[in-house]
Design an enzyme around this catalytic site. Structure first.
Site, PDB file in Angstrom:
ATOM      1  N   TYR A 164     -18.662   0.612 -63.945  1.00 51.96           N
ATOM      2  CA  TYR A 164     -18.068   1.751 -63.216  1.00 51.96           C
ATOM      3  C   TYR A 164     -16.659   1.362 -62.751  1.00 51.96           C
ATOM      4  O   TYR A 164     -15.770   2.205 -62.651  1.00 51.96           O
ATOM      5  CB  TYR A 164     -18.958   2.178 -62.047  1.00 51.96           C
ATOM      6  CG  TYR A 164     -18.664   3.578 -61.544  1.00 51.96           C
ATOM      7  CD1 TYR A 164     -18.785   4.687 -62.385  1.00 51.96           C
ATOM      8  CD2 TYR A 164     -18.255   3.794 -60.228  1.00 51.96           C
ATOM      9  CE1 TYR A 164     -18.520   5.963 -61.931  1.00 51.96           C
ATOM     10  CE2 TYR A 164     -17.995   5.068 -59.762  1.00 51.96           C
ATOM     11  CZ  TYR A 164     -18.123   6.154 -60.610  1.00 51.96           C
ATOM     12  OH  TYR A 164     -17.853   7.417 -60.144  1.00 51.96           O
ATOM     13  N   LYS A 171     -13.849   5.846 -55.893  1.00 51.05           N
ATOM     14  CA  LYS A 171     -14.872   6.519 -55.060  1.00 51.05           C
ATOM     15  C   LYS A 171     -14.890   5.941 -53.650  1.00 51.05           C
ATOM     16  O   LYS A 171     -15.144   6.664 -52.683  1.00 51.05           O
ATOM     17  CB  LYS A 171     -16.256   6.421 -55.703  1.00 51.05           C
ATOM     18  CG  LYS A 171     -16.438   7.246 -56.977  1.00 51.05           C
ATOM     19  CD  LYS A 171     -16.155   8.732 -56.807  1.00 51.05           C
ATOM     20  CE  LYS A 171     -16.605   9.535 -58.033  1.00 51.05           C
ATOM     21  NZ  LYS A 171     -16.111  10.940 -57.991  1.00 51.05           N
TER      22      LYS A 171
HETATM   23  P1  NAD Z   1     -17.382  16.882 -65.861  1.00 53.45           P
HETATM   24  O1  NAD Z   1     -16.681  16.212 -66.972  1.00 53.45           O
HETATM   25  O2  NAD Z   1     -18.116  18.105 -66.154  1.00 53.45           O
HETATM   26  O3  NAD Z   1     -16.371  17.140 -64.649  1.00 53.45           O
HETATM   27  C1  NAD Z   1     -15.243  16.333 -64.410  1.00 53.45           C
HETATM   28  C2  NAD Z   1     -14.080  17.295 -64.227  1.00 53.45           C
HETATM   29  O4  NAD Z   1     -12.899  16.605 -63.838  1.00 53.45           O
HETATM   30  C3  NAD Z   1     -13.763  18.060 -65.519  1.00 53.45           C
HETATM   31  O5  NAD Z   1     -13.848  19.440 -65.285  1.00 53.45           O
HETATM   32  C4  NAD Z   1     -12.334  17.655 -65.821  1.00 53.45           C
HETATM   33  O6  NAD Z   1     -11.580  18.694 -66.406  1.00 53.45           O
HETATM   34  C5  NAD Z   1     -11.839  17.337 -64.413  1.00 53.45           C
HETATM   35  N1  NAD Z   1     -10.602  16.555 -64.417  1.00 53.45           N
HETATM   36  C6  NAD Z   1     -10.386  15.317 -64.920  1.00 53.45           C
HETATM   37  N2  NAD Z   1      -9.086  14.984 -64.770  1.00 53.45           N
HETATM   38  C7  NAD Z   1      -8.487  16.032 -64.133  1.00 53.45           C
HETATM   39  C8  NAD Z   1      -7.139  16.309 -63.714  1.00 53.45           C
HETATM   40  N3  NAD Z   1      -6.141  15.423 -63.906  1.00 53.45           N
HETATM   41  N4  NAD Z   1      -6.890  17.498 -63.085  1.00 53.45           N
HETATM   42  C9  NAD Z   1      -7.877  18.393 -62.901  1.00 53.45           C
HETATM   43  N5  NAD Z   1      -9.154  18.205 -63.289  1.00 53.45           N
HETATM   44  C10 NAD Z   1      -9.440  17.036 -63.908  1.00 53.45           C
HETATM   45  O7  NAD Z   1     -18.365  15.755 -65.237  1.00 53.45           O
HETATM   46  P2  NAD Z   1     -19.234  15.749 -63.899  1.00 53.45           P
HETATM   47  O8  NAD Z   1     -20.218  14.663 -64.121  1.00 53.45           O
HETATM   48  O9  NAD Z   1     -19.681  17.115 -63.568  1.00 53.45           O
HETATM   49  O10 NAD Z   1     -18.204  15.204 -62.807  1.00 53.45           O
HETATM   50  C11 NAD Z   1     -17.889  15.918 -61.622  1.00 53.45           C
HETATM   51  C12 NAD Z   1     -17.830  14.988 -60.416  1.00 53.45           C
HETATM   52  O11 NAD Z   1     -19.141  14.458 -60.181  1.00 53.45           O
HETATM   53  C13 NAD Z   1     -16.904  13.787 -60.577  1.00 53.45           C
HETATM   54  O12 NAD Z   1     -16.246  13.539 -59.353  1.00 53.45           O
HETATM   55  C14 NAD Z   1     -17.880  12.661 -60.862  1.00 53.45           C
HETATM   56  O13 NAD Z   1     -17.355  11.411 -60.478  1.00 53.45           O
HETATM   57  C15 NAD Z   1     -19.019  13.078 -59.975  1.00 53.45           C
HETATM   58  N6  NAD Z   1     -20.312  12.435 -60.242  1.00 53.45           N
HETATM   59  C16 NAD Z   1     -20.880  12.522 -61.489  1.00 53.45           C
HETATM   60  C17 NAD Z   1     -22.102  11.912 -61.734  1.00 53.45           C
HETATM   61  C18 NAD Z   1     -22.720  11.957 -63.096  1.00 53.45           C
HETATM   62  O14 NAD Z   1     -23.563  11.112 -63.383  1.00 53.45           O
HETATM   63  N7  NAD Z   1     -22.381  12.910 -63.950  1.00 53.45           N
HETATM   64  C19 NAD Z   1     -22.766  11.240 -60.685  1.00 53.45           C
HETATM   65  C20 NAD Z   1     -22.169  11.178 -59.430  1.00 53.45           C
HETATM   66  C21 NAD Z   1     -20.939  11.789 -59.221  1.00 53.45           C
HETATM   67  O1  0WE Z   2     -18.134   9.473 -61.947  1.00 52.61           O
HETATM   68  C1  0WE Z   2     -18.728   9.330 -62.999  1.00 52.61           C
HETATM   69  C2  0WE Z   2     -17.995   9.392 -64.312  1.00 52.61           C
HETATM   70  C3  0WE Z   2     -16.572   9.836 -64.154  1.00 52.61           C
HETATM   71  C4  0WE Z   2     -15.698   9.625 -65.367  1.00 52.61           C
HETATM   72  C5  0WE Z   2     -16.175   9.702 -66.674  1.00 52.61           C
HETATM   73  C6  0WE Z   2     -15.296   9.502 -67.738  1.00 52.61           C
HETATM   74  C7  0WE Z   2     -15.747   9.515 -69.172  1.00 52.61           C
HETATM   75  C8  0WE Z   2     -14.625   9.889 -70.119  1.00 52.61           C
HETATM   76  C9  0WE Z   2     -14.378   9.316 -65.141  1.00 52.61           C
HETATM   77  N1  0WE Z   2     -13.504   9.112 -66.176  1.00 52.61           N
HETATM   78  C10 0WE Z   2     -13.947   9.203 -67.439  1.00 52.61           C
HETATM   79  N2  0WE Z   2     -13.044   8.999 -68.458  1.00 52.61           N
HETATM   80  C11 0WE Z   2     -13.323   9.253 -69.751  1.00 52.61           C
HETATM   81  O2  0WE Z   2     -12.477   9.008 -70.637  1.00 52.61           O
HETATM   82  N3  0WE Z   2     -20.077   9.061 -62.950  1.00 52.61           N
HETATM   83  C12 0WE Z   2     -20.709   8.835 -61.671  1.00 52.61           C
HETATM   84  C13 0WE Z   2     -20.930   8.908 -64.160  1.00 52.61           C
HETATM   85  C14 0WE Z   2     -20.956   7.459 -64.526  1.00 52.61           C
HETATM   86  O3  0WE Z   2     -19.945   6.904 -65.205  1.00 52.61           O
HETATM   87  C15 0WE Z   2     -20.228   5.566 -65.354  1.00 52.61           C
HETATM   88  C16 0WE Z   2     -21.435   5.279 -64.732  1.00 52.61           C
HETATM   89  C17 0WE Z   2     -21.917   6.503 -64.176  1.00 52.61           C
HETATM   90  C18 0WE Z   2     -23.157   6.716 -63.405  1.00 52.61           C
HETATM   91  C19 0WE Z   2     -19.487   4.554 -65.990  1.00 52.61           C
HETATM   92  C20 0WE Z   2     -20.001   3.255 -66.022  1.00 52.61           C
HETATM   93  C21 0WE Z   2     -21.194   2.970 -65.400  1.00 52.61           C
HETATM   94  C22 0WE Z   2     -21.943   3.956 -64.727  1.00 52.61           C
END
Ligand code: NAD
Ligand code: 0WE
Length: 264
Positions: A164, A171
């Site tokens: 991560y 975060k």
């Molecule tokens: P997602 O890809 O659907 O959403 C991520 C969003 O970030 C996308 O809509 C993308 O367009 C936007 N984004 C990235 N760079 C940007 C920029 N420069 N300007 C504007 N928008 C931008 O994925 P998600 O999993 O729904 O992620 C949403 C949030 O949830 C993130 O903060 C992620 O860290 C958090 N999160 C995700 C998980 C998981 O496992 N999926 C777990 C905990 C927290």
């Molecule tokens: O916040 C996240 C992922 C956010 C994210 C995902 C990507 C994939 C594509 C941010 N930047 C990028 N850039 C890309 O090019 N999570 C909480 C999901 C997540 O991501 C991981 C995790 C978990 C959980 C990455 C490594 C290990 C665990």
């Protein structure tokens, strides 16, 4: 009947949602829930590639505003909040920040090797953007006598989760920003909270190597022995954004099947 016309916890409320990319996005699950309970929502999207999908989803909940926003751009943010003020008669009640980005190569190798430029990229998109959005939302929410801001975080900001990496550092900055923003905005009755979600298979997650392994670990080690879904996050989000949480601010609500509490 339009979902937005149904009476509910959010009828008469206006919200802005950043971070919908497609129907799997956590932001979309939250938005659908808010709209079902009566909210009127504006949406931002990043990049032409996802514009069509976001417009289609937004239309399905009767959204009056869908607009481009790269959160790295002060110019974009200024325009977006002006458009929101225009669409919502100068007020805003709810803000959902669900945006994160780090370069793919930085979520694979060693954190130690993160170069300066990509460190700041991750912090800019994933943490500073909440500060910028809160500052822009403040006058609009103050007009309404208060408001609620919600962001999405992950355990990797508190503990070292392999790979991560720089997102964990981002975060950690986001989590601290929630507390400082909550202090600043509290006197205007604006609440700021975070949800710490367990792994959810979204667009941002699917491209990550070893995601199925992480899901297996959660199933084995979490108290509830299962993974969570975006709709679970949406239910918690609706609570934190609602009047029922009127005295809840500066906090993190874990929607992770209890995984965060375990030491082994
Ligand atoms: P997602 O890809 O659907 O959403 C991520 C969003 O970030 C996308 O809509 C993308 O367009 C936007 N984004 C990235 N760079 C940007 C920029 N420069 N300007 C504007 N928008 C931008 O994925 P998600 O999993 O729904 O992620 C949403 C949030 O949830 C993130 O903060 C992620 O860290 C958090 N999160 C995700 C998980 C998981 O496992 N999926 C777990 C905990 C927290
Ligand atoms: O916040 C996240 C992922 C956010 C994210 C995902 C990507 C994939 C594509 C941010 N930047 C990028 N850039 C890309 O090019 N999570 C909480 C999901 C997540 O991501 C991981 C995790 C978990 C959980 C990455 C490594 C290990 C665990």
């Amino acid at each position: 009947m339009l979902a937005s016309a149904v009476a509910g916890r959010f009828s008469g409320k206006h919200g802005l949602v950043l971070g919908v990319a497609n129907k799997r996005s956590i932001a979309w699950a939250i938005a659908r829930r808010l709209a079902e309970e009566g909210a009127t929502l504006a949406f931002t999207f990043q990049g032409e590639r996802i514009e069509g999908a976001v417009r289609e989803l937004a239309a399905s909940v009767g959204s009056p505003l869908v607009t481009a926003c790269d959160v790295r751009s002060d110019e974009d943010l200024e325009r977006v909040f002006a458009e929101v003020a225009e669409a919502f008669g100068g007020g805003l009640d709810l803000l959902v920040h669900s945006v994160a980005f780090a370069a793919a190569e930085d979520l694979a190798g060693r954190f130690t090797d993160t170069p300066r430029e990509r460190f700041w990229l991750a912090l800019d998109v994933s943490a500073y953007s909440l500060v910028a959005c809160a500052r822009a939302a403040e006058p609009l929410m103050a007009t309404r006598g208060g408001g609620a801001i919600l962001t999405m975080t992950y355990l990797g900001g508190e503990r070292a989760v392999p790979r991560y990496n720089v997102m964990g550092v981002a975060k950690a900055a986001l989590d601290a920003s929630v507390r400082y923003l909550a202090w600043d905005l509290g006197s205007k009755n604006i609440r700021v909270n975070a949800i710490s979600a367990g792994p959810v298979r979204t667009l941002a997650a699917r491209s990550i190597a070893g995601f199925p392994t992480m899901e297996a670990i959660v199933e084995e080690r979490s108290p509830l022995h299962r993974n969570i879904e975006a709709d679970d996050v949406a239910a918690a989000a609706a609570y934190l954004l609602s009047e029922e949480a009127r005295n809840v601010t500066a906090t993190t609500l874990y929607v992770d099947a209890g995984y965060h509490a375990m030491g082994m």
